[in-house]
Design an enzyme around this catalytic site. Structure first.
Site, PDB file in Angstrom:
ATOM      1  N   ARG A   1     -11.067  -0.627   1.884  1.00  0.00           N
ATOM      2  CA  ARG A   1     -12.537  -0.735   1.898  1.00  0.00           C
ATOM      3  C   ARG A   1     -13.084  -0.951   0.491  1.00  0.00           C
ATOM      4  O   ARG A   1     -14.137  -1.572   0.318  1.00  0.00           O
ATOM      5  CB  ARG A   1     -13.130   0.514   2.568  1.00  0.00           C
ATOM      6  CG  ARG A   1     -12.799   1.805   1.869  1.00  0.00           C
ATOM      7  CD  ARG A   1     -13.018   3.028   2.754  1.00  0.00           C
ATOM      8  NE  ARG A   1     -11.962   3.187   3.758  1.00  0.00           N
ATOM      9  CZ  ARG A   1     -11.944   4.144   4.674  1.00  0.00           C
ATOM     10  NH1 ARG A   1     -12.925   5.046   4.727  1.00  0.00           N
ATOM     11  NH2 ARG A   1     -10.957   4.217   5.536  1.00  0.00           N
TER      12      ARG A   1
ATOM     13  N   ASP B   1       0.106  -5.097   4.472  1.00  0.00           N
ATOM     14  CA  ASP B   1      -1.287  -4.672   4.310  1.00  0.00           C
ATOM     15  C   ASP B   1      -2.166  -5.773   3.700  1.00  0.00           C
ATOM     16  O   ASP B   1      -3.338  -5.552   3.402  1.00  0.00           O
ATOM     17  CB  ASP B   1      -1.323  -3.394   3.455  1.00  0.00           C
ATOM     18  CG  ASP B   1      -2.515  -2.496   3.764  1.00  0.00           C
ATOM     19  OD1 ASP B   1      -3.091  -2.639   4.852  1.00  0.00           O
ATOM     20  OD2 ASP B   1      -2.867  -1.673   2.896  1.00  0.00           O
TER      21      ASP B   1
ATOM     22  N   ASP C   1       0.843  -1.197   0.000  1.00  0.00           N
ATOM     23  CA  ASP C   1       0.000   0.000   0.000  1.00  0.00           C
ATOM     24  C   ASP C   1       0.880   1.248   0.000  1.00  0.00           C
ATOM     25  O   ASP C   1       1.341   1.696   1.055  1.00  0.00           O
ATOM     26  CB  ASP C   1      -0.921  -0.011   1.229  1.00  0.00           C
ATOM     27  CG  ASP C   1      -1.859   1.196   1.255  1.00  0.00           C
ATOM     28  OD1 ASP C   1      -1.936   1.909   0.238  1.00  0.00           O
ATOM     29  OD2 ASP C   1      -2.518   1.407   2.302  1.00  0.00           O
TER      30      ASP C   1
ATOM     31  N   LYS D   1       1.612   7.964   0.420  1.00  0.00           N
ATOM     32  CA  LYS D   1       2.029   8.066   1.816  1.00  0.00           C
ATOM     33  C   LYS D   1       3.405   8.720   1.891  1.00  0.00           C
ATOM     34  O   LYS D   1       4.173   8.649   0.924  1.00  0.00           O
ATOM     35  CB  LYS D   1       2.127   6.663   2.428  1.00  0.00           C
ATOM     36  CG  LYS D   1       0.798   5.938   2.619  1.00  0.00           C
ATOM     37  CD  LYS D   1       1.023   4.561   3.233  1.00  0.00           C
ATOM     38  CE  LYS D   1      -0.264   3.756   3.343  1.00  0.00           C
ATOM     39  NZ  LYS D   1      -1.226   4.290   4.328  1.00  0.00           N
TER      40      LYS D   1
HETATM   41  N1  BES Z   1      -3.325   0.185   5.161  1.00  0.00           N
HETATM   42  C1  BES Z   1      -3.720   1.449   5.678  1.00  0.00           C
HETATM   43  C2  BES Z   1      -4.020   1.398   7.184  1.00  0.00           C
HETATM   44  C3  BES Z   1      -2.836   1.149   8.082  1.00  0.00           C
HETATM   45  C4  BES Z   1      -2.098   2.209   8.578  1.00  0.00           C
HETATM   46  C5  BES Z   1      -2.499  -0.124   8.472  1.00  0.00           C
HETATM   47  C6  BES Z   1      -1.035   1.977   9.418  1.00  0.00           C
HETATM   48  C7  BES Z   1      -1.445  -0.348   9.321  1.00  0.00           C
HETATM   49  C8  BES Z   1      -0.704   0.692   9.798  1.00  0.00           C
HETATM   50  C9  BES Z   1      -4.974   1.942   4.966  1.00  0.00           C
HETATM   51  O1  BES Z   1      -5.093   1.546   3.642  1.00  0.00           O
HETATM   52  C10 BES Z   1      -4.916   3.428   4.971  1.00  0.00           C
HETATM   53  O2  BES Z   1      -4.035   3.969   4.364  1.00  0.00           O
HETATM   54  N2  BES Z   1      -5.870   4.056   5.664  1.00  0.00           N
HETATM   55  C11 BES Z   1      -5.929   5.455   5.757  1.00  0.00           C
HETATM   56  C12 BES Z   1      -7.358   5.865   5.579  1.00  0.00           C
HETATM   57  C13 BES Z   1      -7.564   7.351   5.409  1.00  0.00           C
HETATM   58  C14 BES Z   1      -6.964   7.813   4.104  1.00  0.00           C
HETATM   59  C15 BES Z   1      -9.036   7.640   5.444  1.00  0.00           C
HETATM   60  C16 BES Z   1      -5.406   5.850   7.121  1.00  0.00           C
HETATM   61  O3  BES Z   1      -5.654   5.154   8.094  1.00  0.00           O
HETATM   62  O4  BES Z   1      -4.717   6.864   7.216  1.00  0.00           O
HETATM   63 ZN    ZN Z   2      -4.163  -0.189   3.093  1.00  0.00          ZN
HETATM   64 MN    MN Z   3      -4.102   2.861   2.299  1.00  0.00          MN
END
Ligand code: BES
Ligand code: ZN
Ligand code: MN
Length: 505
Positions: free
Chosen positions: A355, A292, A274, A281
């Site tokens: 999601r 992920d 991811d 990121k």
């Molecule tokens: N895979 C990430 C969530 C995650 C973050 C898992 C840190 C493990 C450690 C997910 O896909 C993500 O990036 N979520 C975002 C959502 C936001 C953009 C609404 C997040 O949590 O920042």
């Molecule tokens: Zn993710």
């Molecule tokens: Mn993500």
């Protein structure tokens, strides 16, 4: 590591090599095998006790090296602690601690002869099998990419013989627990594997190889087939990657033929890497994002465990495998995708991709299998880590009974969960200006709005639970003895337990 069961020793001469591991209850009362070891060594343990601070606390050790009069390399006295702490989990932790201790001592063979003190909530037969499970879990290593200084990382302990009142009975009981450990190890291996190696097609290939051997039916859908069927949300996430997206469907039909029970279904997020996509990121936030796909790994490991122990259940696992990358073809913030359910999604942040993958995987699973219950697992949000840290996974459910059962299974397996609310108030935060919904809520309650998003893909009458495992799928800090690697394998144990307690006939 080879683990076998052996009859309790009758005399000290029965143990001819390696470490002889014996036990003391809290307060240092030596249990029978320890008394035999002490006598045979001319009182070496008693003398050592006098000059040490050993109190018999759980996991405390007292070691006598090269004891005179015995052929063993060492006697390792283990404290059992308070009797009431010796439940199954307590024993596993203890087994793990003994393995860690013998590894650092460079021991290769050990005979374990621990005994149950009065008042412990386990039977002698369970003592042996759960110590053995702890030993197996603690013996996990992932060192395939090391080429130098291997001795610093490989584990020295090769053979563990655990004394049990009836070794044949213990061996049989351990077969099921060993199948569980196989499932946990598969999940750990998949999560530890680097993303240049474990892209979606490679994950699918490994799932097929591992699961076909134990009688699980495995189907793999590629992009062409998913496009034909309308997986617009899942395929949207994968379209910025050079790697092909995949959907893997795993079926284990272990219920007696007469009972035509609908299956219990497990659905996993499998984002093999991811990057965030175009909503990219920052560097530090990208590290670890090979993990992920831990939800998908847990589902795959669970299917292996169930099949390997021939669980009397019909179960299906469905995992959506993609790579979230910012290639020239990537989805943009502002794009609108049409999901398999027909609902449209305005993508405002391409980093909220899990999601999207789950939405289509959930629709597919419900429409094809009409499952008795659906449980999805996903490293879905950073927000769940803000909320619960690393001790509990987030649990969301539309079914109180299912939620309670998961909480109970979590308490018994050490894979603990904590329930958070679903409510129309949070659902409203997903309203889009132009489509049926947007893929992000607001700045707050991010784990909940993510769960609300998934709920929009749960069909009427489906019993559903969502586990946000972002905080528990891997670990960077201190490690538990039975979880010695970065990847924890979280999910296999709680799901296996849930099935064993509630879905097996
Ligand atoms: N895979 C990430 C969530 C995650 C973050 C898992 C840190 C493990 C450690 C997910 O896909 C993500 O990036 N979520 C975002 C959502 C936001 C953009 C609404 C997040 O949590 O920042
Ligand atoms: Zn993710
Ligand atoms: Mn993500």
């Amino acid at each position: 590591m080879q683990i076998s069961f052996t009859a309790p020793t009758r005399s000290a001469g029965d143990v001819t090599q390696g470490a002889w591991v014996v036990s003391a209850a809290e307060g240092t009362a030596l249990l029978p095998a320890a008394v035999r070891a002490d006598r045979a060594s001319g009182g070496a343990l008693t003398r050592a006790l006098k000059v040490s601070s050993f109190k018999g606390k759980a996991g405390e050790f007292l070691e006598v090296l090269a004891p005179a009069g015995l052929k063993v390399s060492r006697i390792l006295l283990v404290g059992l602690g308070k009797a009431d702490g010796l439940d199954e989990m307590g024993l596993e932790t203890l087994g793990g601690k003994i393995v860690a201790r013998l590894q650092t001592a460079g021991e290769s063979v050990a005979t374990w002869e621990l005994e149950v003190p009065n008042g412990a909530p386990v039977k002698p037969a369970q003592l042996a099998t759960h110590l053995a499970l702890g030993a197996r879990l603690a013996g996990y290593v992932f060192d395939k990419y090391r080429t130098r200084d291997l001795d610093d990382y490989r584990k020295s302990l090769k053979t563990v013989r655990v004394a049990a009142p009836d070794p044949a009975v213990a061996k049989k009981a351990f077969a099921g627990l060993s199948a569980l450990a196989d499932g946990v190890f598969l999940a750990r291996d998949l999560v530890n594997e680097p993303p240049n190696v474990l892209h979606p097609a490679e994950f699918a290939r490994r799932a097929r190889t591992a699961l076909s051997k134990v009688g699980v039916k495995v189907e793999v859908l590629g992009e062409a087939e998913m496009k034909r069927q309308g997986f617009g949300a899942l395929l949207g996430v994968g379209q910025g990657s050079a790697r092909e997206s995949q959907l893997v469907v795993m079926q284990w039909n272990g219920a007696p033929k007469a009972k035509k029970a609908n299956p219990v279904a497990f659905v996993g997020k499998g984002v093999c890497f991811d990057s965030g996509g175009l909503s990219i990121k920052v560097g530090a936030g990208m590290q670890g994002m090979k993990g992920d796909m831990a939800g998908a790994a847990a589902v795959t490991g669970t299917m292996l465990a169930l099949a390997a122990r021939k669980a009397k259940v019909n179960a299906v696992g469905v995992i959506g495998l993609v790579e979230n990358m910012p290639g020239g073809d990537a989805i943009r913030p502002d794009d609108v995708l049409t999901s398999l359910s027909g609902q449209t999604i305005e993508v405002l942040n391409t980093d909220a991709e899990g999601r999207l993958v789950l939405a289509d995987a959930l629709t597919y699973t419900q429409r094809r299998f009409s499952p008795r219950a659906v449980i999805d697992l996903a490293t879905l949000t950073g927000a769940i880590i803000q909320t619960l840290g690393f001790e509990h996974a987030g649990l969301f459910s539309n079914d109180d009974k299912l939620a309670d059962r998961l909480a109970e299974a979590g308490r018994h397996t050490g894979e603990r969960v904590w329930r958070l609310p679903l409510d129309p108030f949070y659902d409203k935060m997903l309203k889009s200006k132009i489509a049926d919904m947007k893929n992000i809520g607001g700045p707050n309650s991010g784990a909940i709005t993510a769960a609300q998003f998934l709920k929009r893909f749960i069909e009427k009458d489906t019993h559903w639970a969502h586990l946000d495992i972002a905080g528990v799928a891997w670990q960077d800090g201190e490690r538990r003895p039975t979880i010695p690697s970065w990847a924890t394998g979280w999910g296999v144990r709680i799901l296996d337990r849930l099935v064993g307690e509630h879905y097996e006939t």
